[in-house]
Design a protein around this motif. Structure first.
Motif, short mmCIF file in Angstrom:
data_model
loop_
_atom_site.label_atom_id
_atom_site.label_comp_id
_atom_site.label_asym_id
_atom_site.label_seq_id
_atom_site.Cartn_x
_atom_site.Cartn_y
_atom_site.Cartn_z
N LEU A 35 0.81 -1.06 0.23
CA LEU A 35 0.11 0.10 0.06
C LEU A 35 0.73 1.25 0.13
O LEU A 35 2.08 1.21 0.52
N TYR A 62 -9.99 -8.08 1.39
CA TYR A 62 -9.13 -7.15 0.83
C TYR A 62 -8.48 -6.36 1.85
O TYR A 62 -8.37 -6.64 2.88
N ALA A 88 -8.71 3.62 0.92
CA ALA A 88 -8.27 2.74 -0.18
C ALA A 88 -8.46 1.32 0.04
O ALA A 88 -7.99 0.81 1.17
N SER A 90 -7.83 -2.48 -1.73
CA SER A 90 -7.23 -3.49 -2.74
C SER A 90 -8.10 -4.70 -2.59
O SER A 90 -8.00 -5.47 -1.62
N THR A 143 -8.87 -1.83 -7.35
CA THR A 143 -8.82 -0.91 -6.21
C THR A 143 -9.87 0.01 -6.36
O THR A 143 -10.04 0.83 -7.25
N THR A 145 -11.23 3.51 -4.31
CA THR A 145 -11.08 4.52 -3.49
C THR A 145 -12.16 5.21 -3.27
O THR A 145 -13.03 5.54 -3.93
N ASN A 159 -10.54 1.53 -10.03
CA ASN A 159 -9.34 1.56 -10.58
C ASN A 159 -9.28 2.79 -11.43
O ASN A 159 -8.70 3.02 -12.71
#
Length: 200
Positions: A35, A62, A88, A90, A143, A145, A159
């Motif tokens: 990260l 995640y 954030a 992932s 990803t 956010t 993304n």
């Protein structure tokens, strides 16, 4: 000789500073997931406040990082912050739109303030609908956010591309944060990590 040294400092020091400022964000390993240790939101530099891995049974689902302008140690401080913030995520394992809805919507609705609850539910429905439009939901490697940008609202990107229109009102963003930082978080093991204990 002194004049030569002054000349070297005049040339090299600004060059070194420029090089340092142009370097990409450094990465931090969180249980083998990398990260960024900083982010830029709303024209402001943010630091990684805390991070962790969400699990379902033995599976990693995640990785999540929380970015703030200054590190905070309590959920109350974070929820009271006026400046930009970032969540954030992932994705480490495929998540269907139905699973996303079940995991998120209930916590958002319960954490919203009473007078804001209807508005927050509508915003959450719009976010779920956007995820549902993806036939396969969220996929491993994606990803997500979720940024709070003052004077703009909650900005959600998948993304790097906008997933929904910006959503006004800080109540919705705080409701999202409360999924992990509220009194009854979705994953109690993540709360202390997002409060920075995993980085100490």
């Amino acid at each position: 000789m002194k004049q030569y040294r002054r000349m070297v400092r005049t040339i090299l020091v600004p060059a070194a500073c420029a090089l340092a400022s142009s370097q990409p964000a450094q990465a931090l390993d969180v249980e083998s997931v990398r990260l960024d240790d900083s982010a830029r939101v709303g024209g402001k530099s943010l630091v990684l406040n805390g991070a962790g891995i969400a699990r379902q049974l033995v599976f990693r689902v995640y990785a999540i990082g929380l970015y703030l302008m200054d590190r905070k140690v309590s959920a109350e401080e974070i929820l009271a912050t006026d400046g930009p913030r970032r969540i954030a995520i992932s994705i480490l394992r495929d998540i269907s739109s139905e699973d996303f809805q079940n995991a998120v919507a209930d916590h958002v609705n319960r954490s919203a303030q009473q007078h804001d609850r209807a508005a927050v539910r509508a915003q959450m429905a719009a976010l779920i609908k956007a995820i549902a439009r993806r036939p396969d939901g969220l996929r491993e490697g994606d990803t997500l956010t979720m940024d709070w940008v003052p004077d703009t609202g909650t900005v959600v990107q998948l993304n790097g591309k906008p997933l929904v229109e910006p959503m006004p009102g800080r109540a919705f963003y705080n409701a999202l944060l409360s999924i992990w930082l509220g009194e009854s978080p979705a994953d109690p093991s993540l709360k202390p990590k997002l409060l920075g204990r995993s980085l100490s």
